[in-house]
Design a protein around this motif. Structure first.
Motif, PDB file in Angstrom:
ATOM      1  N   LEU A 141      11.928   1.940 -16.346  1.00  0.00           N
ATOM      2  CA  LEU A 141      10.800   1.144 -15.830  1.00  0.00           C
ATOM      3  C   LEU A 141      10.260   0.160 -16.865  1.00  0.00           C
ATOM      4  O   LEU A 141       9.640  -0.842 -16.494  1.00  0.00           O
ATOM      5  N   ASP A 142      10.485   0.482 -18.149  1.00  0.00           N
ATOM      6  CA  ASP A 142       9.885  -0.372 -19.189  1.00  0.00           C
ATOM      7  C   ASP A 142      10.235  -1.850 -19.029  1.00  0.00           C
ATOM      8  O   ASP A 142       9.344  -2.694 -18.948  1.00  0.00           O
ATOM      9  N   PRO A 143      11.543  -2.174 -18.973  1.00  0.00           N
ATOM     10  CA  PRO A 143      11.860  -3.607 -18.839  1.00  0.00           C
ATOM     11  C   PRO A 143      11.392  -4.192 -17.504  1.00  0.00           C
ATOM     12  O   PRO A 143      11.077  -5.378 -17.425  1.00  0.00           O
TER      13      PRO A 143
ATOM     14  N   LEU B 143       5.321  -9.900  -7.611  1.00  0.00           N
ATOM     15  CA  LEU B 143       4.826  -8.556  -7.294  1.00  0.00           C
ATOM     16  C   LEU B 143       5.824  -7.823  -6.384  1.00  0.00           C
ATOM     17  O   LEU B 143       6.152  -6.658  -6.612  1.00  0.00           O
ATOM     18  N   HIS B 144       6.324  -8.516  -5.377  1.00  0.00           N
ATOM     19  CA  HIS B 144       7.300  -7.895  -4.473  1.00  0.00           C
ATOM     20  C   HIS B 144       8.601  -7.549  -5.207  1.00  0.00           C
ATOM     21  O   HIS B 144       9.206  -6.506  -4.949  1.00  0.00           O
ATOM     22  N   THR B 145       9.010  -8.440  -6.096  1.00  0.00           N
ATOM     23  CA  THR B 145      10.232  -8.157  -6.866  1.00  0.00           C
ATOM     24  C   THR B 145      10.021  -6.910  -7.720  1.00  0.00           C
ATOM     25  O   THR B 145      10.902  -6.035  -7.797  1.00  0.00           O
ATOM     26  N   PHE B 146       8.856  -6.819  -8.328  1.00  0.00           N
ATOM     27  CA  PHE B 146       8.552  -5.632  -9.138  1.00  0.00           C
ATOM     28  C   PHE B 146       8.665  -4.364  -8.287  1.00  0.00           C
ATOM     29  O   PHE B 146       9.260  -3.377  -8.699  1.00  0.00           O
ATOM     30  N   VAL B 147       8.082  -4.398  -7.094  1.00  0.00           N
ATOM     31  CA  VAL B 147       8.086  -3.217  -6.229  1.00  0.00           C
ATOM     32  C   VAL B 147       9.519  -2.812  -5.878  1.00  0.00           C
ATOM     33  O   VAL B 147       9.888  -1.642  -5.966  1.00  0.00           O
ATOM     34  N   SER B 148      10.358  -3.784  -5.539  1.00  0.00           N
ATOM     35  CA  SER B 148      11.712  -3.373  -5.158  1.00  0.00           C
ATOM     36  C   SER B 148      12.510  -2.904  -6.381  1.00  0.00           C
ATOM     37  O   SER B 148      13.299  -1.966  -6.279  1.00  0.00           O
ATOM     38  N   ASP B 149      12.268  -3.512  -7.549  1.00  0.00           N
ATOM     39  CA  ASP B 149      12.931  -3.034  -8.775  1.00  0.00           C
ATOM     40  C   ASP B 149      12.498  -1.608  -9.103  1.00  0.00           C
ATOM     41  O   ASP B 149      13.321  -0.755  -9.450  1.00  0.00           O
ATOM     42  N   ALA B 150      11.199  -1.345  -8.996  1.00  0.00           N
ATOM     43  CA  ALA B 150      10.682  -0.007  -9.322  1.00  0.00           C
ATOM     44  C   ALA B 150      11.211   1.027  -8.331  1.00  0.00           C
ATOM     45  O   ALA B 150      11.568   2.145  -8.711  1.00  0.00           O
ATOM     46  N   ASN B 151      11.276   0.649  -7.088  1.00  0.00           N
ATOM     47  CA  ASN B 151      11.828   1.554  -6.075  1.00  0.00           C
ATOM     48  C   ASN B 151      13.278   1.891  -6.392  1.00  0.00           C
ATOM     49  O   ASN B 151      13.727   3.012  -6.182  1.00  0.00           O
ATOM     50  N   ARG B 152      13.991   0.902  -6.872  1.00  0.00           N
ATOM     51  CA  ARG B 152      15.410   1.085  -7.150  1.00  0.00           C
ATOM     52  C   ARG B 152      15.631   2.094  -8.277  1.00  0.00           C
ATOM     53  O   ARG B 152      16.456   2.980  -8.165  1.00  0.00           O
ATOM     54  N   VAL B 153      14.836   1.972  -9.381  1.00  0.00           N
ATOM     55  CA  VAL B 153      15.077   2.883 -10.507  1.00  0.00           C
ATOM     56  C   VAL B 153      14.315   4.205 -10.359  1.00  0.00           C
ATOM     57  O   VAL B 153      14.667   5.191 -10.986  1.00  0.00           O
ATOM     58  N   GLY B 154      13.263   4.210  -9.540  1.00  0.00           N
ATOM     59  CA  GLY B 154      12.503   5.447  -9.315  1.00  0.00           C
ATOM     60  C   GLY B 154      11.445   5.679 -10.384  1.00  0.00           C
ATOM     61  O   GLY B 154      11.451   5.025 -11.431  1.00  0.00           O
TER      62      GLY B 154
ATOM     63  N   GLU C 233       0.843  -1.208   0.000  1.00  0.00           N
ATOM     64  CA  GLU C 233       0.000   0.000   0.000  1.00  0.00           C
ATOM     65  C   GLU C 233       0.872   1.248   0.000  1.00  0.00           C
ATOM     66  O   GLU C 233       0.574   2.239  -0.657  1.00  0.00           O
ATOM     67  N   ASP C 234       1.926   1.192   0.774  1.00  0.00           N
ATOM     68  CA  ASP C 234       2.837   2.317   0.867  1.00  0.00           C
ATOM     69  C   ASP C 234       3.450   2.611  -0.509  1.00  0.00           C
ATOM     70  O   ASP C 234       3.542   3.764  -0.935  1.00  0.00           O
ATOM     71  N   PHE C 235       3.818   1.559  -1.204  1.00  0.00           N
ATOM     72  CA  PHE C 235       4.369   1.722  -2.544  1.00  0.00           C
ATOM     73  C   PHE C 235       3.337   2.395  -3.457  1.00  0.00           C
ATOM     74  O   PHE C 235       3.637   3.346  -4.176  1.00  0.00           O
ATOM     75  N   ARG C 236       2.117   1.913  -3.373  1.00  0.00           N
ATOM     76  CA  ARG C 236       1.076   2.466  -4.249  1.00  0.00           C
ATOM     77  C   ARG C 236       0.865   3.960  -3.976  1.00  0.00           C
ATOM     78  O   ARG C 236       0.670   4.756  -4.875  1.00  0.00           O
ATOM     79  N   LEU C 237       0.928   4.303  -2.718  1.00  0.00           N
ATOM     80  CA  LEU C 237       0.749   5.703  -2.331  1.00  0.00           C
ATOM     81  C   LEU C 237       1.884   6.560  -2.892  1.00  0.00           C
ATOM     82  O   LEU C 237       1.661   7.658  -3.413  1.00  0.00           O
ATOM     83  N   ARG C 238       3.102   6.033  -2.787  1.00  0.00           N
ATOM     84  CA  ARG C 238       4.243   6.811  -3.275  1.00  0.00           C
ATOM     85  C   ARG C 238       4.198   6.970  -4.785  1.00  0.00           C
ATOM     86  O   ARG C 238       4.614   7.985  -5.323  1.00  0.00           O
ATOM     87  N   VAL C 239       3.677   5.961  -5.471  1.00  0.00           N
ATOM     88  CA  VAL C 239       3.520   6.060  -6.924  1.00  0.00           C
ATOM     89  C   VAL C 239       2.558   7.204  -7.223  1.00  0.00           C
ATOM     90  O   VAL C 239       2.787   8.053  -8.081  1.00  0.00           O
ATOM     91  N   ARG C 240       1.494   7.239  -6.450  1.00  0.00           N
ATOM     92  CA  ARG C 240       0.471   8.238  -6.711  1.00  0.00           C
ATOM     93  C   ARG C 240       0.949   9.654  -6.389  1.00  0.00           C
ATOM     94  O   ARG C 240       0.480  10.612  -6.972  1.00  0.00           O
ATOM     95  N   GLU C 241       1.857   9.738  -5.456  1.00  0.00           N
ATOM     96  CA  GLU C 241       2.325  11.062  -5.051  1.00  0.00           C
ATOM     97  C   GLU C 241       3.626  11.462  -5.740  1.00  0.00           C
ATOM     98  O   GLU C 241       4.210  12.495  -5.411  1.00  0.00           O
TER      99      GLU C 241
END
Ligand code: AMP
Ligand code: ZN
Length: 470
Positions: free
Chosen positions: A342-344, A370-381, A324-332
């Motif tokens: 992010l594409d790959p 799903l968790h791997t995706f979240v940490s990858d997305a967090n890493r690249v921003g 949920e926290d990830f989703r919120l940060r995406v939105r903000e």
């Protein structure tokens, strides 16, 4: 890869190939409405839900039938306990069952046939068996003669010489060692009280097994795609369903049999005598929600035993907070420059998620993806320009998992997310006519989009509710 499912009948994983292209007929053994469902039953219903949602994600038009057993031995025993009529008694537990399903965010089946409304179809089916010489009558009841059906035992892997050639069994539930002729129609006895039908087979009531054969074939045809239930139903229930259906039609009954393993509580079999009997209410009263239960359950593959623990529930809460926290940060997120890195990651995430589900509904691996995706997305921003496609990714995974429920109103539909993304792309290539057209379309779909210096933002219109990133 395409969807593969483990078929109990063949004892291996098979590619799912429906009878009619693009469609899937699914029959799942529903509850016996004699008591509130326990958390073990919930595992079966959640497995059916996972299967149904995965089929839909894979583009199949599913016709899902979940029956309600509203007359059987256990119900008749329960009647005298509560001093209600059969209708009152089963209506009470049917309502409680649907309330539980809703709390668990389990999709409603398209049909919920009730056994008491299909007695005619059962009589017709028993008559067909009678014509083929597969039945006999004794003491006002009609029995299926197992030795006359050569394939008896093929699902559960019993050999015919294990069968007792003499004698009959009247109860609906019995062990493999007791396998013998079973009741299709039960002649009335005093214990049945007012529960009785006057039919061509005499006064009585249907056996449990014939109910599912008659109702599944009525709604899905004599041969259909998938039949599911808990492993405890393989014998005798599903074995008997096959005998009744194939015995009558001479056609294969079901193409794929799916069975979920049992749920244990803190490592032990759940039973009233052990004092570990748990119902959904026990979980909700501690403040957990359906999505927490879903997360905890879906972390185990459905063909592995699942050990329910309170610690596991706490872990589910923590894991969902992270998502949920990830989703919120995406939105903000700020900035309007999309991040190509992010594409790959999106591509890889979707592939891993789909492959997990295609591999016999491996929800545990799908959650890990799903968790791997979240940490990858967090890493690249990511920036606000990336929000729609990340949201679309999350919505897509959640169309199967159903775990991001608490703020569900804030989740975009796939269509809304797609439109937002298309509009972002139009704006970026400075196609303002197209961007305006999409803005109007989005308004019709309930979202207001505004362009600001930090990128576009959206707000939900209809429910006056939650705002998107600003
Ligand atoms: P019932 O209402 O007893 O006929 O059961 C409804 C469904 O729950 C069936 O598909 C059973 O196989 C399933 N079921 C019952 N007990 C458990 C358990 N402990 N774990 C998983 N599934 C169960
Ligand atoms: Zn059934």
């Amino acid at each position: 890869m395409t969807l593969h499912l483990y078929n109990t009948a063949s004892r291996r994983k098979e590619e799912f190939r429906p009878i009619r292209q693009g469609e899937a007929g699914l029959y799942t053994c529903g509850p016996t409405v004699y008591d509130v469902a326990h958390i073990g039953n919930m595992r079966a219903f959640l497995t059916f839900d996972l299967l149904r949602r995965t089929l839909e994600l894979r583009g199949y038009k599913v016709r899902h039938v979940l029956n309600l057993t509203d007359v059987d031995d256990r119900i008749i025993q329960g009647l005298s306990r509560e001093n209600l009529s059969l209708e009152e008694y089963t209506a009470k537990y049917t309502d409680l069952f649907f309330a539980d399903m809703d709390r668990m965010k389990i999709l409603r089946a398209h049909e919920n046939p009730r056994a008491t409304k299909h007695v005619d179809a059962m009589i017709t089916l028993i008559k067909r068996l009678e014509e083929k010489g597969l039945t006999y009558e004794a003491n006002g009841s009609t029995y299926f003669s197992v030795s006359k059906f050569a394939d008896y035992g093929k699902l559960s892997g019993m050999s015919l010489d294990q069968l007792q050639s003499t004698g009959r069994v009247d109860s609906d539930q019995y062990e493999k060692e007791e396998a013998r002729d079973f009741a299709l129609w039960k002649g009335w006895t005093e214990a049945d009280g007012p529960v009785v039908w006057e039919t061509a087979l005499g006064r009585g009531r249907p056996g449990w097994h014939i109910e599912c054969s008659a109702m599944s074939m009525q709604y899905l045809g004599e041969t259909f795609d998938i039949h599911a239930g808990g492993v405890d139903l393989i014998f005798p229930h599903h074995e008997n369903e096959i005998a009744q259906s194939e015995g009558a039609t001479g056609q294969p009954f079901v193409r794929t049999w799916i069975h979920n393993e049992m749920l244990l509580v803190e490592g032990e079999k759940m039973s009233k005598s052990k004092g570990n009997f748990t119902i959904l209410d026990d979980i909700f009263q501690k403040g957990y929600e359906g999505r927490h239960v879903r997360y905890a359950y879906l972390q185990a593959h459905y063909r592995q035993p699942f050990n329910f623990t309170w610690k596991g529930m706490e872990q589910a809460v923590a894991a969902l907070e992270g998502l949920e926290d990830f989703r919120l940060r995406v939105r903000e997120a700020r900035g309007d420059k999309p991040n190509e890195a992010l594409d790959p990651i999106l591509k890889k995430g979707e592939k891993a998620f789909d492959e997990a589900l295609d591999d016999d509904l491996n929800s545990a691996r799908a959650i890990a993806a799903l968790h791997t995706f979240v940490s990858d997305a967090n890493r690249v921003g990511f920036s606000s320009a990336d929000a729609p496609r990340v949201e679309a990714f999350l919505s897509r995974t959640d169309s199967v998992l159903g775990i991001l429920g608490a703020t569900e109103q804030a989740v975009l539909t796939k269509e809304q997310a797609d439109l937002l993304e298309q509009r972002e792309a139009a704006r970026r290539r400075k196609d303002f006519d197209e961007a305006d057209r999409l803005r109007n379309l989005l308004r019709e779909k309930g979202l207001e989009v505004r362009d600001g210096p930090g990128g576009s933002t959206w707000r939900r219109l209809a429910d006056g509710g939650r705002s998107g990133p600003r």
